[in-house]
Design a protein around this motif. Structure first.
Motif, PDB file in Angstrom:
ATOM      1  N   GLU A 149      -4.898 -18.157  29.011  1.00  0.00           N
ATOM      2  CA  GLU A 149      -4.673 -18.539  27.616  1.00  0.00           C
ATOM      3  C   GLU A 149      -5.639 -17.846  26.663  1.00  0.00           C
ATOM      4  O   GLU A 149      -5.900 -18.338  25.568  1.00  0.00           O
ATOM      5  CB  GLU A 149      -4.776 -20.060  27.457  1.00  0.00           C
ATOM      6  CG  GLU A 149      -3.658 -20.819  28.173  1.00  0.00           C
ATOM      7  CD  GLU A 149      -3.674 -22.295  27.853  1.00  0.00           C
ATOM      8  OE1 GLU A 149      -4.788 -22.857  27.756  1.00  0.00           O
ATOM      9  OE2 GLU A 149      -2.589 -22.883  27.701  1.00  0.00           O
ATOM     10  N   SER A 150      -6.155 -16.702  27.070  1.00  0.00           N
ATOM     11  CA  SER A 150      -7.084 -15.974  26.206  1.00  0.00           C
ATOM     12  C   SER A 150      -6.383 -15.531  24.924  1.00  0.00           C
ATOM     13  O   SER A 150      -5.242 -15.062  24.956  1.00  0.00           O
ATOM     14  CB  SER A 150      -7.640 -14.742  26.930  1.00  0.00           C
ATOM     15  OG  SER A 150      -8.496 -15.115  27.983  1.00  0.00           O
TER      16      SER A 150
ATOM     17  N   GLU B  58      -3.440 -26.977  19.340  1.00  0.00           N
ATOM     18  CA  GLU B  58      -4.861 -26.776  19.648  1.00  0.00           C
ATOM     19  C   GLU B  58      -5.474 -25.669  18.798  1.00  0.00           C
ATOM     20  O   GLU B  58      -6.663 -25.709  18.468  1.00  0.00           O
ATOM     21  CB  GLU B  58      -5.010 -26.447  21.128  1.00  0.00           C
ATOM     22  CG  GLU B  58      -6.447 -26.323  21.590  1.00  0.00           C
ATOM     23  CD  GLU B  58      -6.556 -25.950  23.053  1.00  0.00           C
ATOM     24  OE1 GLU B  58      -7.689 -25.937  23.566  1.00  0.00           O
ATOM     25  OE2 GLU B  58      -5.522 -25.644  23.664  1.00  0.00           O
TER      26      GLU B  58
ATOM     27  N   ARG C 273     -11.967 -21.699  26.366  1.00  0.00           N
ATOM     28  CA  ARG C 273     -10.599 -21.568  26.881  1.00  0.00           C
ATOM     29  C   ARG C 273      -9.863 -20.352  26.332  1.00  0.00           C
ATOM     30  O   ARG C 273      -9.054 -19.741  27.029  1.00  0.00           O
ATOM     31  CB  ARG C 273      -9.785 -22.828  26.534  1.00  0.00           C
ATOM     32  CG  ARG C 273     -10.220 -24.080  27.256  1.00  0.00           C
ATOM     33  CD  ARG C 273      -9.282 -25.228  26.958  1.00  0.00           C
ATOM     34  NE  ARG C 273      -7.920 -24.936  27.410  1.00  0.00           N
ATOM     35  CZ  ARG C 273      -6.881 -25.722  27.172  1.00  0.00           C
ATOM     36  NH1 ARG C 273      -7.051 -26.843  26.463  1.00  0.00           N
ATOM     37  NH2 ARG C 273      -5.680 -25.410  27.617  1.00  0.00           N
ATOM     38  N   HIS C 274     -10.159 -20.003  25.064  1.00  0.00           N
ATOM     39  CA  HIS C 274      -9.313 -19.022  24.390  1.00  0.00           C
ATOM     40  C   HIS C 274     -10.058 -17.809  23.833  1.00  0.00           C
ATOM     41  O   HIS C 274      -9.443 -16.775  23.596  1.00  0.00           O
ATOM     42  CB  HIS C 274      -8.541 -19.699  23.254  1.00  0.00           C
ATOM     43  CG  HIS C 274      -7.731 -20.870  23.698  1.00  0.00           C
ATOM     44  ND1 HIS C 274      -6.714 -20.769  24.625  1.00  0.00           N
ATOM     45  CD2 HIS C 274      -7.797 -22.187  23.354  1.00  0.00           C
ATOM     46  CE1 HIS C 274      -6.175 -21.962  24.819  1.00  0.00           C
ATOM     47  NE2 HIS C 274      -6.815 -22.833  24.081  1.00  0.00           N
TER      48      HIS C 274
ATOM     49  N   LEU D 205      -8.687 -14.894  30.854  1.00  0.00           N
ATOM     50  CA  LEU D 205      -8.083 -16.177  31.177  1.00  0.00           C
ATOM     51  C   LEU D 205      -6.609 -16.177  30.765  1.00  0.00           C
ATOM     52  O   LEU D 205      -6.211 -15.463  29.853  1.00  0.00           O
ATOM     53  CB  LEU D 205      -8.835 -17.311  30.464  1.00  0.00           C
ATOM     54  CG  LEU D 205     -10.329 -17.442  30.812  1.00  0.00           C
ATOM     55  CD1 LEU D 205     -10.951 -18.573  30.012  1.00  0.00           C
ATOM     56  CD2 LEU D 205     -10.508 -17.677  32.300  1.00  0.00           C
TER      57      LEU D 205
ATOM     58  N   THR E 279     -15.445 -25.816  23.194  1.00  0.00           N
ATOM     59  CA  THR E 279     -14.389 -25.983  24.185  1.00  0.00           C
ATOM     60  C   THR E 279     -13.240 -25.015  23.938  1.00  0.00           C
ATOM     61  O   THR E 279     -12.716 -24.389  24.871  1.00  0.00           O
ATOM     62  CB  THR E 279     -13.864 -27.423  24.174  1.00  0.00           C
ATOM     63  OG1 THR E 279     -14.927 -28.317  24.522  1.00  0.00           O
ATOM     64  CG2 THR E 279     -12.719 -27.604  25.150  1.00  0.00           C
TER      65      THR E 279
END
Length: 232
Positions: free
Chosen positions: A101-102, A202, A93-94, A99, A89
């Protein structure tokens, strides 16, 4: 179970790169992860020569708590590595480009694209793929008799590949080359950690790993200084 430096670097690489569920389960199983953290304590405590074995000073510092080198919240994160689902996950997202929040761990994105104006109009710019560092890693990987995996074709200077190459050199008994590569390829992590800081709690596990790598880098710089002084 003791862990040597080559295996340590390979495990660190798998934290930042793609790994199958079975491979990740092997990395974070209790005995393997405890061995990883034990080796991390030694590497942060002792400026030893890689590949020279478990020196007495390393044994003396083996029990030094990680809190001496990392923030307490970072230590807590290291003692609770993510599950495969959590890792997947976070990566979606990263560790994926394009993206909002890459936060890709790719050296090219944090250094000048090139110092050579002949390469094109992007000299001295940053935030671009395929910088000089990527070309260097492509050549190095080829010289080691390997190929850049397809998923890294746009970013051969991904942190996972850089750490795996350090591991390969250590496994081959080329400790001096491994140290030089590690020092050359980890300076950008000071900028990358700021990207992780911006992601908040996170990213705490990955921030802790980056800070640990920077701590190891500082210790290995001491080795270089000591060797230079000894040969002067």
């Amino acid at each position: 179970m003791a862990m040597d430096d080559a295996r340590f670097m390979s495990v660190a690489a798998q934290c930042f790169g793609p790994a199958s569920e079975d491979a990740w389960r092997d990395v974070v199983r209790t005995d393997e992860w405890e061995a990883f953290l034990s080796r991390l304590r030694a590497l942060l405590s002792d400026a030893s020569v890689w590949g020279a074995g478990d020196a007495p000073i390393a044994r003396a510092h083996r029990g030094a708590p990680l809190q001496e080198f990392l923030a307490e919240r970072e230590v807590d994160a290291l003692f609770a590595p993510p599950s495969f689902a959590e890792k997947r996950t976070f990566a979606a997202r990263h560790f994926t480009g394009g993206l909002p929040e890459s936060a890709l761990p790719v050296e090219s994105l944090y250094v000048e694209w090139t110092h050579d104006p002949v390469r094109g109009p992007f000299a001295h710019q940053s935030g671009l793929y395929k910088a000089d560092t990527a070309l260097y890693m492509e050549d190095l990987i080829a010289s080691l008799g390997m190929q850049v995996p397809e998923e890294f074709s746009a970013c051969p200077d991904h942190l996972a590949l850089e750490l795996e190459c350090v591991s390969v050199l250590l496994e081959a008994g080329r400790a001096a080359d491994a140290r030089q590569l590690f020092l050359e390829r980890t300076g950008w992590l000071t900028a990358y950690r700021l990207k992780l800081v911006g992601l908040g709690d996170e990213a705490l596990f990955y921030l802790a790993l980056v800070d640990a790598l920077l701590g190891i880098r500082a210790q290995q710089e001491l080795v270089v200084g000591a060797l230079a002084a000894a040969s002067a």
